[in-house]
Design a protein around this motif. Structure first.
Motif, PDB file in Angstrom:
ATOM      1  N   PRO A 141      14.302  18.796 -20.346  1.00 13.16           N
ATOM      2  CA  PRO A 141      15.452  17.832 -20.588  1.00 13.16           C
ATOM      3  C   PRO A 141      15.972  17.493 -19.246  1.00 13.16           C
ATOM      4  O   PRO A 141      16.212  18.323 -18.211  1.00 13.16           O
ATOM      5  N   VAL A 142      16.572  15.972 -19.151  1.00 13.08           N
ATOM      6  CA  VAL A 142      17.171  15.658 -17.850  1.00 13.08           C
ATOM      7  C   VAL A 142      18.552  15.180 -17.898  1.00 13.08           C
ATOM      8  O   VAL A 142      18.887  14.572 -19.145  1.00 13.08           O
ATOM      9  N   THR A 143      19.383  15.594 -17.199  1.00 15.31           N
ATOM     10  CA  THR A 143      20.838  15.121 -17.219  1.00 15.31           C
ATOM     11  C   THR A 143      20.961  13.990 -16.238  1.00 15.31           C
ATOM     12  O   THR A 143      20.822  13.979 -15.118  1.00 15.31           O
ATOM     13  N   ILE A 144      21.704  12.808 -16.754  1.00 17.14           N
ATOM     14  CA  ILE A 144      21.740  11.752 -15.806  1.00 17.14           C
ATOM     15  C   ILE A 144      23.334  11.451 -15.508  1.00 17.14           C
ATOM     16  O   ILE A 144      23.761  11.507 -16.602  1.00 17.14           O
ATOM     17  N   GLU A 145      23.591  11.494 -14.307  1.00 24.95           N
ATOM     18  CA  GLU A 145      24.931  10.879 -13.889  1.00 24.95           C
ATOM     19  C   GLU A 145      25.408   9.692 -14.210  1.00 24.95           C
ATOM     20  O   GLU A 145      24.596   8.709 -13.440  1.00 24.95           O
ATOM     21  N   THR A 146      26.365   9.332 -14.803  1.00 24.37           N
ATOM     22  CA  THR A 146      26.646   7.890 -15.064  1.00 24.37           C
ATOM     23  C   THR A 146      27.873   7.501 -14.111  1.00 24.37           C
ATOM     24  O   THR A 146      28.723   8.269 -13.789  1.00 24.37           O
ATOM     25  N   PRO A 147      27.332   6.480 -13.279  1.00 29.17           N
ATOM     26  CA  PRO A 147      28.271   6.011 -12.304  1.00 29.17           C
ATOM     27  C   PRO A 147      29.506   5.268 -12.951  1.00 29.17           C
ATOM     28  O   PRO A 147      29.632   5.364 -13.946  1.00 29.17           O
ATOM     29  N   ASN A 148      30.466   4.932 -12.130  1.00 34.93           N
ATOM     30  CA  ASN A 148      31.571   4.369 -12.569  1.00 34.93           C
ATOM     31  C   ASN A 148      31.499   3.071 -13.056  1.00 34.93           C
ATOM     32  O   ASN A 148      31.314   1.927 -12.215  1.00 34.93           O
ATOM     33  N   LEU A 149      30.947   2.727 -13.943  1.00 38.22           N
ATOM     34  CA  LEU A 149      30.872   1.545 -14.615  1.00 38.22           C
ATOM     35  C   LEU A 149      31.898   0.129 -14.639  1.00 38.22           C
ATOM     36  O   LEU A 149      31.484  -0.860 -14.487  1.00 38.22           O
ATOM     37  N   ALA A 150      32.888   0.741 -14.327  1.00 44.49           N
ATOM     38  CA  ALA A 150      33.954  -0.177 -14.207  1.00 44.49           C
ATOM     39  C   ALA A 150      34.081  -1.038 -12.901  1.00 44.49           C
ATOM     40  O   ALA A 150      34.846  -2.037 -12.419  1.00 44.49           O
ATOM     41  N   GLU A 151      33.420  -0.439 -11.853  1.00 47.72           N
ATOM     42  CA  GLU A 151      33.227  -0.957 -10.413  1.00 47.72           C
ATOM     43  C   GLU A 151      32.259  -2.254 -10.466  1.00 47.72           C
ATOM     44  O   GLU A 151      32.344  -2.834  -9.534  1.00 47.72           O
ATOM     45  N   TYR A 152      31.469  -2.439 -11.521  1.00 48.42           N
ATOM     46  CA  TYR A 152      30.521  -3.356 -11.555  1.00 48.42           C
ATOM     47  C   TYR A 152      30.908  -4.831 -12.006  1.00 48.42           C
ATOM     48  O   TYR A 152      31.612  -4.912 -13.120  1.00 48.42           O
ATOM     49  N   THR A 153      30.490  -5.839 -11.408  1.00 46.94           N
ATOM     50  CA  THR A 153      30.671  -7.103 -11.682  1.00 46.94           C
ATOM     51  C   THR A 153      29.731  -7.944 -12.789  1.00 46.94           C
ATOM     52  O   THR A 153      28.489  -7.706 -12.103  1.00 46.94           O
ATOM     53  N   LEU A 154      30.056  -8.528 -13.804  1.00 50.08           N
ATOM     54  CA  LEU A 154      28.964  -9.112 -14.289  1.00 50.08           C
ATOM     55  C   LEU A 154      28.615 -10.416 -13.818  1.00 50.08           C
ATOM     56  O   LEU A 154      29.342 -11.342 -13.153  1.00 50.08           O
ATOM     57  N   ILE A 155      27.275 -10.790 -13.660  1.00 51.47           N
ATOM     58  CA  ILE A 155      26.730 -12.025 -13.091  1.00 51.47           C
ATOM     59  C   ILE A 155      25.552 -12.377 -13.984  1.00 51.47           C
ATOM     60  O   ILE A 155      25.168 -11.743 -15.014  1.00 51.47           O
ATOM     61  N   GLU A 156      24.977 -13.588 -13.730  1.00 46.28           N
ATOM     62  CA  GLU A 156      24.042 -14.003 -14.491  1.00 46.28           C
ATOM     63  C   GLU A 156      22.749 -13.201 -14.149  1.00 46.28           C
ATOM     64  O   GLU A 156      22.432 -12.439 -13.130  1.00 46.28           O
ATOM     65  N   GLN A 157      21.829 -13.436 -15.058  1.00 46.00           N
ATOM     66  CA  GLN A 157      20.541 -12.491 -14.944  1.00 46.00           C
ATOM     67  C   GLN A 157      19.703 -13.002 -13.770  1.00 46.00           C
ATOM     68  O   GLN A 157      19.681 -14.257 -13.479  1.00 46.00           O
TER      69      GLN A 157
END
Length: 283
Positions: A259-275
């Motif tokens: 099994p792999v444990t993945i660290e989640t970054p601080n998602l609140a720091e990301y800005t939504l953009i167009e694809q």
């Protein structure tokens, strides 16, 4: 830009857990089928990638080295899948001889490494690069379902790989092969189309077609591969400039089956953009 297409191709290759096989040696074919079956069982993956890339064309040449760790979980449950890739790109020396004899220009960028990080969960793709943190929707779970349901990608196809042979190194089995370039181009195009990366590359004026592919797998006694190597030569167009790309790819599978444990970054720091596929990626 060239490195954006290289990253796209790298991601599409990383998504392929197995490759179809044509073999002249029955024993080698049997070992590859064992490897393929074990790879399809993997729910979690921890993979180290190393790329060495050379570009040349129009009197200009450059080299780049990339190291990346990809960690993925819940691959057999695409709706719950998480993915993280962290890497560093080292631009090397660019040599410009397009001005003719005596007009050589050299730029050494090796002292300016560029780090990047990608993260995916719940249908959202997060990208941290060059001081910018952005996010955009990407149905990666649906893409994985489509890949797994596509028989031409997931099932054995005798037209893909050629000259498959095997030798032993202690308990390990070493498989070597060449691959039909046309089939490889079709396979990469399918994955990139599913992920929307084909449109992203086209928006950036990039196109790549492989013409020479050879590789090697190191297969452990339990059937998992511990290392894979690929050497690729491709004709590439970037921003209307034609060039040749040579890539050496080294892949190490760390603790397969664990099994792999993945660290989640601080998602609140990301800005939504167009694809990105909808934007002008050449800028």
């Amino acid at each position: 830009m060239r490195w954006k297409h290289v990253l796209a191709v790298g991601l599409s290759l990383a998504m392929l857990s197995a490759v179809p096989v044509y073999a002249n040696e029955p024993d080698a074919a049997a070992v590859f089928q064992e490897l393929e079956a074990k790879s399809k069982e993997l729910s979690d993956m921890n993979v180290l990638y190393s790329y060495q890339i050379e570009f040349s064309g129009g009197g200009v040449s450059s080299d780049t080295q990339m190291e990346m760790r990809m960690m993925a979980s819940h691959l057999l449950e695409p709706d719950q899948m998480k993915l993280r890739m962290d890497g560093t790109m080292h631009m090397g020396k660019m040599v410009d001889k397009s001005g003719g004899p005596g007009a050589v220009q050299e730029i050494d960028l090796s002292a300016i490494p560029m780090s990047y990080s990608y993260y995916y969960e719940n249908g959202m793709y997060y990208m941290d690069m060059m001081g910018s943190k952005v996010k955009y929707p990407m149905p990666m779970g649906e893409i994985m379902k489509a890949v797994r349901s596509n028989s031409s990608l997931m099932n054995t196809n005798l037209d893909y790989m050629q000259n498959l042979t095997m030798r032993t190194d202690g308990e390990n089995r070493i498989l070597t092969y060449t691959m039909d370039a046309e089939q490889m181009n079709d396979m990469v195009d399918q994955v990139m189309n599913m992920s929307g990366m084909q449109q992203m590359a086209q928006a950036g004026g990039s196109n790549v077609k492989y013409r020479e592919i050879r590789g090697e797998y190191t297969v452990r006694p339990d059937g998992y591969y511990s290392n894979a190597k690929m050497n690729l030569v491709a004709d590439m167009t970037a921003q209307e400039q034609k060039m040749t790309m040579k890539m050496v790819l080294d892949i190490s599978l760390v603790d397969p089956g664990q099994p792999v444990t993945i660290e989640t970054p601080n998602l609140a720091e990301y800005t939504l953009i167009e694809q990105p596929a909808q934007q002008n990626m050449s800028q």
